[in-house]
Design an enzyme around this catalytic site. Structure first.
Site, PDB file in Angstrom:
ATOM      1  CD  GLU A 271      46.167  42.617  45.279  1.00 21.43           C
ATOM      2  OE1 GLU A 271      46.640  41.958  45.836  1.00 21.43           O
ATOM      3  OE2 GLU A 271      45.959  43.912  45.671  1.00 21.43           O
ATOM      4  CG  LEU A 272      44.329  35.022  40.376  1.00 14.99           C
ATOM      5  CD1 LEU A 272      43.034  34.556  39.691  1.00 14.99           C
ATOM      6  CD2 LEU A 272      45.460  34.561  39.225  1.00 14.99           C
ATOM      7  CG  ASP A 273      42.991  32.394  43.069  1.00 18.21           C
ATOM      8  OD1 ASP A 273      41.867  32.390  43.092  1.00 18.21           O
ATOM      9  OD2 ASP A 273      43.815  31.734  42.317  1.00 18.21           O
ATOM     10  CB  THR A 274      44.803  37.953  47.149  1.00 16.82           C
ATOM     11  OG1 THR A 274      44.046  39.050  46.068  1.00 16.82           O
ATOM     12  CG2 THR A 274      45.904  37.402  46.590  1.00 16.82           C
TER      13      THR A 274
END
Length: 329
Positions: A271-274
């Site tokens: 999950e992008l940037d999480t």
């Protein structure tokens, strides 16, 4: 040895950190200096981190493991989350490698790990163990890459940079290219497209590394890449997310008149940037800032935040906590 017990019932939410009650025990002790200079030269510094189900007697067994081999604990930090029945610790100690050989140390901590069904037990002796092998992925922006190279050059990070990989071509007369060439660090330019992220080639280049650093690498690594690589990847991004997405977020934030900017360093997940957060930093900005000073402050935060995260990781200060959190000693 002094004992401090700290009770915290709430931590303010900041850039996605959620509050969590916990109890933390921290054992702090000034280094005990040997009685003579000849003995002092024989002592080596070690670090051990431990993550296991909580049980009675873990601290005592850890202490006995070190003391029984003539080692001396300089400091220990223990974290037991409230109502979670898990135990985290990080210990720093000195020892005589003649009396406690490195291989024997691994065996002793492995026995302790088996005794408590540890999920993670890692020991590191910085002066004896190899430096971490890393590769750096970067795009057009140089500030994080340049700062990382200078940190490495000055010996402030226990890493060996095997190569720098970029989807942006840098000419032979650029500062970065000349620096890499001077220090014998290979530079690989891999032109990427939406259809081809060149991930197989990247995997070939980084297969022998211990972890990866994304120094403002503006490509999203696929789930297949993460599953194939299987090791940790540390990323840095500005703290303007999620309010200002897309192109030129600093300009968007500047035009919106924000008063607080930041940077976040975290582990990469699908999950992008999480991913789990390692380090965060913030700084105030005001109406007196122009766009240039605004961007400069933001980039300085990114450099500092990434360097701090890498240093914490290499010093075994970062441990996984629950599904998407970290314990950072």
């Amino acid at each position: 040895m002094s004992l401090r017990r700290r009770l915290s019932t709430s931590l303010p939410q900041l850039f996605g950190f959620t509050s969590r009650s916990f109890r933390s025990l921290e054992f702090l002790r000034k280094p005990l200096r040997p009685s003579n200079s000849s003995g002092e030269s024989n002592l080596v510094h070690g670090i051990h981190v431990f993550h296991c189900p909580d049980a009675v007697g873990i601290v005592a067994k850890l202490s006995d493991c070190i003391a029984s081999r003539g080692g001396n604990i300089l400091g220990a930090d223990v974290f037991v989350p409230e109502n979670k029945k898990v135990f985290y610790s990080r210990s720093e100690f000195i020892f005589d490698p003649v009396k406690w050989p490195r291989a024997q140390m691994d065996e002793d901590f492995l026995e302790l790990s088996n005794m408590f069904n540890a999920k993670k037990s890692v020991v590191r002796v910085p002066n004896l163990d190899p430096k971490y092998k890393i590769s750096v992925l970067t795009s057009k922006q140089d500030h994080c890459l340049v700062d990382l190279l200078h940190e490495w050059q000055d010996g402030r990070l226990p890493i060996d940079i095997t190569c720098v990989i970029s989807n942006h071509d840098r000419g032979p007369n650029t500062h970065v290219f000349r620096f890499l060439e001077r220090h014998g660090i290979p530079y690989h330019y891999l032109c990427t497209t939406k259809e081809n992220k060149r991930e197989e080639e990247i995997l070939d280049l980084v297969q022998d590394t211990d972890f990866l650093i994304l120094a403002r690498y503006m490509q999203v690594l696929s789930g297949n890449f993460l599953k194939t690589y299987k090791k940790d990847i540390i990323n840095i991004h500005h703290g303007l997310l999620p309010s200002f997405k897309g192109g030129n977020p600093s300009r968007q934030a500047f035009d919106a008149g924000v008063k607080l900017i930041g940077a976040t360093s975290h582990f990469v997940t699908e999950e992008l940037d999480t991913g789990p957060i390692i380090e965060q930093m913030v700084e105030r900005v005001s109406h007196r800032d122009n766009l240039k000073s605004f961007v400069q402050k933001s980039e300085n935060l990114e450099k500092q935040c990434l360097a701090k995260a890498i240093k914490s990781y290499c010093e075994l200060r970062v441990l996984p906590y629950e599904v998407n959190k970290t314990v950072v000693f």
